[in-house]
Motif scaffolding. Structure first.
Motif, short mmCIF file in Angstrom:
data_model
loop_
_atom_site.label_atom_id
_atom_site.label_comp_id
_atom_site.label_asym_id
_atom_site.label_seq_id
_atom_site.Cartn_x
_atom_site.Cartn_y
_atom_site.Cartn_z
N ALA A 104 0.87 -1.17 0.00
CA ALA A 104 0.00 0.00 0.00
C ALA A 104 0.91 1.22 0.00
CB ALA A 104 -0.90 0.01 1.22
N GLU A 105 0.61 2.17 -0.88
CA GLU A 105 1.44 3.37 -1.00
C GLU A 105 0.52 4.58 -0.91
OE1 GLU A 105 5.30 4.53 -3.75
OE2 GLU A 105 3.88 3.02 -4.45
N ILE A 106 0.82 5.48 0.01
CA ILE A 106 -0.04 6.64 0.22
C ILE A 106 0.80 7.90 0.16
CG2 ILE A 106 0.15 6.54 2.76
CD1 ILE A 106 -2.84 7.36 2.84
N GLU A 107 0.26 8.95 -0.47
CA GLU A 107 1.05 10.16 -0.66
C GLU A 107 0.17 11.41 -0.59
OE1 GLU A 107 2.85 9.97 -4.54
OE2 GLU A 107 0.95 10.36 -5.57
N TYR A 108 0.86 12.52 -0.30
CA TYR A 108 0.21 13.83 -0.26
C TYR A 108 1.14 14.79 -0.99
CZ TYR A 108 -2.41 17.79 1.71
OH TYR A 108 -3.19 18.91 1.88
N THR A 109 0.61 15.52 -1.98
CA THR A 109 1.48 16.31 -2.85
C THR A 109 1.29 17.83 -2.74
OG1 THR A 109 -0.12 16.04 -4.65
CG2 THR A 109 1.68 14.43 -4.54
N LYS A 110 0.40 18.27 -1.86
CA LYS A 110 0.21 19.70 -1.69
C LYS A 110 1.25 20.27 -0.72
CE LYS A 110 -4.81 19.50 -2.40
NZ LYS A 110 -6.13 19.77 -1.77
N ASP A 111 1.46 21.58 -0.79
CA ASP A 111 2.43 22.25 0.09
C ASP A 111 1.75 23.05 1.19
OD1 ASP A 111 4.52 21.30 -1.48
OD2 ASP A 111 4.51 23.06 -2.78
N ASP A 112 0.47 22.76 1.47
CA ASP A 112 -0.30 23.63 2.35
C ASP A 112 -0.19 23.29 3.83
OD1 ASP A 112 -1.59 21.23 1.90
OD2 ASP A 112 -3.60 22.09 2.02
N LEU A 113 0.44 22.18 4.19
CA LEU A 113 0.53 21.77 5.59
C LEU A 113 1.97 21.45 5.96
CD1 LEU A 113 -2.51 19.29 5.71
CD2 LEU A 113 -2.45 21.62 6.63
N PRO A 114 2.34 21.60 7.23
CA PRO A 114 3.69 21.22 7.67
C PRO A 114 3.92 19.72 7.48
CG PRO A 114 2.57 22.55 9.35
CD PRO A 114 1.53 22.18 8.32
N PRO A 115 5.15 19.31 7.14
CA PRO A 115 5.43 17.90 6.89
C PRO A 115 5.01 16.96 8.02
CG PRO A 115 7.28 19.24 6.20
CD PRO A 115 6.33 20.15 6.90
N GLU A 116 5.22 17.36 9.27
CA GLU A 116 4.87 16.48 10.38
C GLU A 116 3.37 16.26 10.48
OE1 GLU A 116 6.75 14.56 12.37
OE2 GLU A 116 8.32 15.19 10.99
N GLU A 117 2.60 17.29 10.17
CA GLU A 117 1.13 17.15 10.18
C GLU A 117 0.68 16.24 9.05
OE1 GLU A 117 -2.90 19.94 9.91
OE2 GLU A 117 -0.95 20.86 10.38
N VAL A 118 1.32 16.38 7.88
CA VAL A 118 0.99 15.50 6.75
C VAL A 118 1.29 14.05 7.11
CG1 VAL A 118 1.61 14.85 4.39
CG2 VAL A 118 1.35 17.27 4.99
N ARG A 119 2.46 13.81 7.67
CA ARG A 119 2.84 12.45 8.02
C ARG A 119 1.86 11.86 9.03
NH1 ARG A 119 8.52 10.93 10.82
NH2 ARG A 119 7.57 12.20 12.45
N ALA A 120 1.48 12.64 10.03
CA ALA A 120 0.53 12.15 11.04
C ALA A 120 -0.82 11.80 10.42
CB ALA A 120 0.36 13.21 12.14
N ASN A 121 -1.28 12.63 9.48
CA ASN A 121 -2.57 12.36 8.84
C ASN A 121 -2.50 11.14 7.93
OD1 ASN A 121 -3.89 14.50 10.08
ND2 ASN A 121 -3.47 15.93 8.43
N LEU A 122 -1.39 10.96 7.23
CA LEU A 122 -1.22 9.76 6.40
C LEU A 122 -1.26 8.51 7.27
CD1 LEU A 122 1.64 10.85 3.94
CD2 LEU A 122 -0.81 10.69 3.45
N GLU A 123 -0.62 8.58 8.42
CA GLU A 123 -0.59 7.43 9.33
C GLU A 123 -1.99 7.13 9.87
OE1 GLU A 123 2.43 8.19 12.24
OE2 GLU A 123 4.05 7.67 10.87
N LYS A 124 -2.80 8.16 10.11
CA LYS A 124 -4.17 7.95 10.59
C LYS A 124 -5.00 7.20 9.55
CE LYS A 124 -4.13 12.01 13.59
NZ LYS A 124 -4.46 13.45 13.68
#
Length: 204
Positions: free
Chosen positions: A154-174
């Protein structure tokens, strides 16, 4: 140049089949919202001036020099991509430039004429969706349930620049947790390392 934050998780066949049922809505999972389901076949050809990964690093070559050919059932398209890739706490951060190419053979001929070699090829058969979770409807990520050279991931990604990296990582993990996966099992290796390792194991 866009930012790409990505996680990939190896799956058992049981996990793969369960998530496939969720994405195709054969099983319901109210906490995960799915849209834009498609089936995509991708072939990635990676090129380099050097024969080893060590030489590439030593000479500071771009981490990715790639031709991608994909078919989403509506026809075949090819793209040329270059990436600078960094790794932080097992999470990939990619700065990427990509452009459509009308005839990939022209670029292949250019590579051959200028000394580039095709050092690696990756074939992916994937279900592609955009997904969010119930408690965070404003955050939507791209998820691929895939077999890469036959390996289930399973591969999940986020490509926008609108959020801090740590917040993006936490949301991907959720999102991964909502799908029944353990983010601690993320695989931070490159696809070349993963597939070459698997090939060596099969040869032993």
């Amino acid at each position: 140049m866009s930012r790409e934050i990505e996680l990939k998780i190896p799956l058992s066949l049981e996990q793969f089949e369960k998530i496939e049922k969720i994405l195709t809505q054969k099983e319901s999972l109210s906490s995960v919202k799915i849209r834009a389901l498609s089936h995509i076949l991708k072939s990635d050809e990676y090129f380099s001036l050097y024969k080893s990964h060590e030489e590439r690093l030593k000479n500071k070559e771009l981490r990715v020099i790639r031709i991608r050919t994909e078919n989403d059932g509506k026809g075949e398209k090819s793209f040329f991509c270059i990436k600078q890739k960094t790794l932080e706490n097992g999470v990939e951060f990619n700065s990427e430039k990509e452009t459509f190419i009308e005839d990939a053979d022209v670029l292949r001929s250019f590579f051959a004429a200028t000394g580039y070699i095709k050092w690696f090829e990756k074939k992916k058969d994937a279900l592609s969706v955009y997904c969010s979770i119930e408690n965070f409807p404003g955050f939507e990520a791209h998820l691929e349930l895939e077999k890469v050279n036959g390996l289930p991931y399973a591969e999940i990604e986020y490509t926008k620049d609108d959020l801090p990296p740590e917040e993006v990582r936490a949301n991907l993990e959720k999102i991964l947790v909502a799908l029944g996966l353990d983010p601690k099992k993320k695989d931070s290796r490159s696809w070349a390392e993963i597939i070459n390792s698997e090939c060596k194991m099969q040869d032993e």
